[in-house]
Motif scaffolding. Sequence first.
Motif, PDB file in Angstrom:
ATOM      1  N   PRO A   1       4.598  -3.084  -5.404  1.00 41.14           N
ATOM      2  CA  PRO A   1       4.336  -3.636  -6.661  1.00 41.14           C
ATOM      3  C   PRO A   1       5.309  -3.121  -7.550  1.00 41.14           C
ATOM      4  O   PRO A   1       5.955  -3.865  -8.448  1.00 41.14           O
ATOM      5  N   GLY A   2       6.013  -1.915  -7.367  1.00 44.82           N
ATOM      6  CA  GLY A   2       6.829  -1.341  -8.330  1.00 44.82           C
ATOM      7  C   GLY A   2       8.223  -2.188  -8.210  1.00 44.82           C
ATOM      8  O   GLY A   2       8.855  -2.468  -9.255  1.00 44.82           O
ATOM      9  N   ILE A   3       8.672  -2.503  -7.039  1.00 41.65           N
ATOM     10  CA  ILE A   3       9.830  -3.287  -6.597  1.00 41.65           C
ATOM     11  C   ILE A   3       9.553  -4.715  -7.390  1.00 41.65           C
ATOM     12  O   ILE A   3      10.535  -5.241  -7.996  1.00 41.65           O
ATOM     13  N   TRP A   4       8.373  -5.361  -7.226  1.00 40.06           N
ATOM     14  CA  TRP A   4       8.273  -6.456  -7.707  1.00 40.06           C
ATOM     15  C   TRP A   4       8.353  -6.478  -9.303  1.00 40.06           C
ATOM     16  O   TRP A   4       8.852  -7.436 -10.049  1.00 40.06           O
TER      17      TRP A   4
ATOM     18  N   ALA B   1       2.753  -2.484   6.121  1.00 40.29           N
ATOM     19  CA  ALA B   1       3.111  -2.440   4.970  1.00 40.29           C
ATOM     20  C   ALA B   1       4.408  -3.086   4.614  1.00 40.29           C
ATOM     21  O   ALA B   1       5.321  -2.972   5.312  1.00 40.29           O
ATOM     22  N   GLY B   2       4.469  -3.871   3.876  1.00 41.23           N
ATOM     23  CA  GLY B   2       5.544  -4.743   3.272  1.00 41.23           C
ATOM     24  C   GLY B   2       6.664  -3.913   2.879  1.00 41.23           C
ATOM     25  O   GLY B   2       6.529  -2.852   2.258  1.00 41.23           O
TER      26      GLY B   2
END
Length: 488
Positions: A442-445, A437-438
């Motif tokens: 999505p929340g950070i982006w 997992a990176g």
Amino acid sequence: MASSRIRTFPQRISGAMAASLGLLALLVTVRCNEQVPVIMWTSEGISLPRQAPPTAGHIVGHQQLASYLEKALDVGPRNVVLFLQDKMSIEDFTLYGGAFGNKQDGVFPNLEGALRSSSSPLVLPAVSWPASNAVIGQLQDQLDTSPLYMDPDTLSQLRLNASSPALLVFRLPYGTGSDLLSAKETLSGNDEVIGQVISIMRSQAVPYTAVYTGLQPSRKEAAALSVEGGLGGGRSLLQSRGGYKDRWRNRERQQWAKEKREVYAPVEFKEDDRTCMLLWAKGLTVGILRNNRWEEHDLTPATFGEGVSPRLHGSDCDKSKARLVLNYENVLGHRSFKLVFVMSQRHYKVSARRWFTLDAVELEYDGTKATFNGSRSIYAPAEYSYRCHSVTSFRWPLLVPRSAKDPANQWRVSFDDFQIQGFNLSGNEFSYASDCAGFFSPGIWMGLLTSLLMVLVLTYGLHMIMQLLTMDRFDDPKGPGISVPQTE
């Protein structure tokens, strides 16, 4: 383990000793083959609202355990120290914790000291072990952070921040076999690790919440024997009184057994009677481009499943290199087909530790070799296994053809729920997994893009303000009005 704050552990022996011990044996052994205790406490000086422990004999499930954790983390420290033991049962504490007055033989002095100094300890003696097995996932979801697998030496070099949540995981072993001395020594060593971690956290003055539990029960066989042979008819009487609750438990046990049967064993390669490599995947698929269309073949039924024994000749491993070869026949028109995983491990000076990489995935068919390079994306610490939800060569690829002229450009591979380990295996089970997992969720982006948009708007506004010009002519109320010619 005797402590004034642990209500579920036996602390004194009264005149009605026979009845008390009989009741304790009933509560401990009836279903401890499916139970794991969970112990929680906070650092010294942190006071939390008390949570009522479950009633005697009650088994805590997924939702109730998640509720306990959520209530503790909502108001408590969000730096969580998770001591995750390979196996644990409540009998470990009754046997080795000095519960019946023999305190000098107890092996949990540091754990007892932590519980005594904490104002908010909580002991759950009977937690369904699938629920305790998922405690790391529940903590990860509630803290919204990835776990950090640590040891005391690494923790001493880490600087924690009380305002930023952290999930620190310490894996603890458990003695195997029937040697009680081995189990006692192992638990004593684990307690020393707990003491070291508590001492380091105290020196950093960072408040924390600690959780101590196991992945699975350690007394399955002993519990089953004690229920069948020791309780005898009493067990039938208890079940007949249970009514609906016993039927529900039997249904839950059958459902769990069904789910367990559906999960097939990994591919295992042994050398000198020692497990050398493990591979597991929910799906293995290869495809080839023919006549401008992709033809695919599913290798999963020939690799995994009950009664399936894949041919592994050509595989080999040592301390620095490993090569796992899966041999097939009649795959996409090729009589001979091999799927090869090439791995290596070495020491990296920058991180001061050993890492293993999946250097390549090779397809060998009828004398031709197609090679996908994976070393740039597929790697993990040498002590861990590597796991990823999807490893492909075409959609967000982690595997890429070695060169533009390599035959791999005509192939594509896809591995679902992929897990592999080629080094430092103990037994026939995977070590703890390093997930792919990176860092950017999505929340950070979304946060980064929103912040960037606001900065652009602010920059544009400042630019427009800086373009405003001061008038070079002013109207004097005492003099004649300014006349502005229309020709200017």
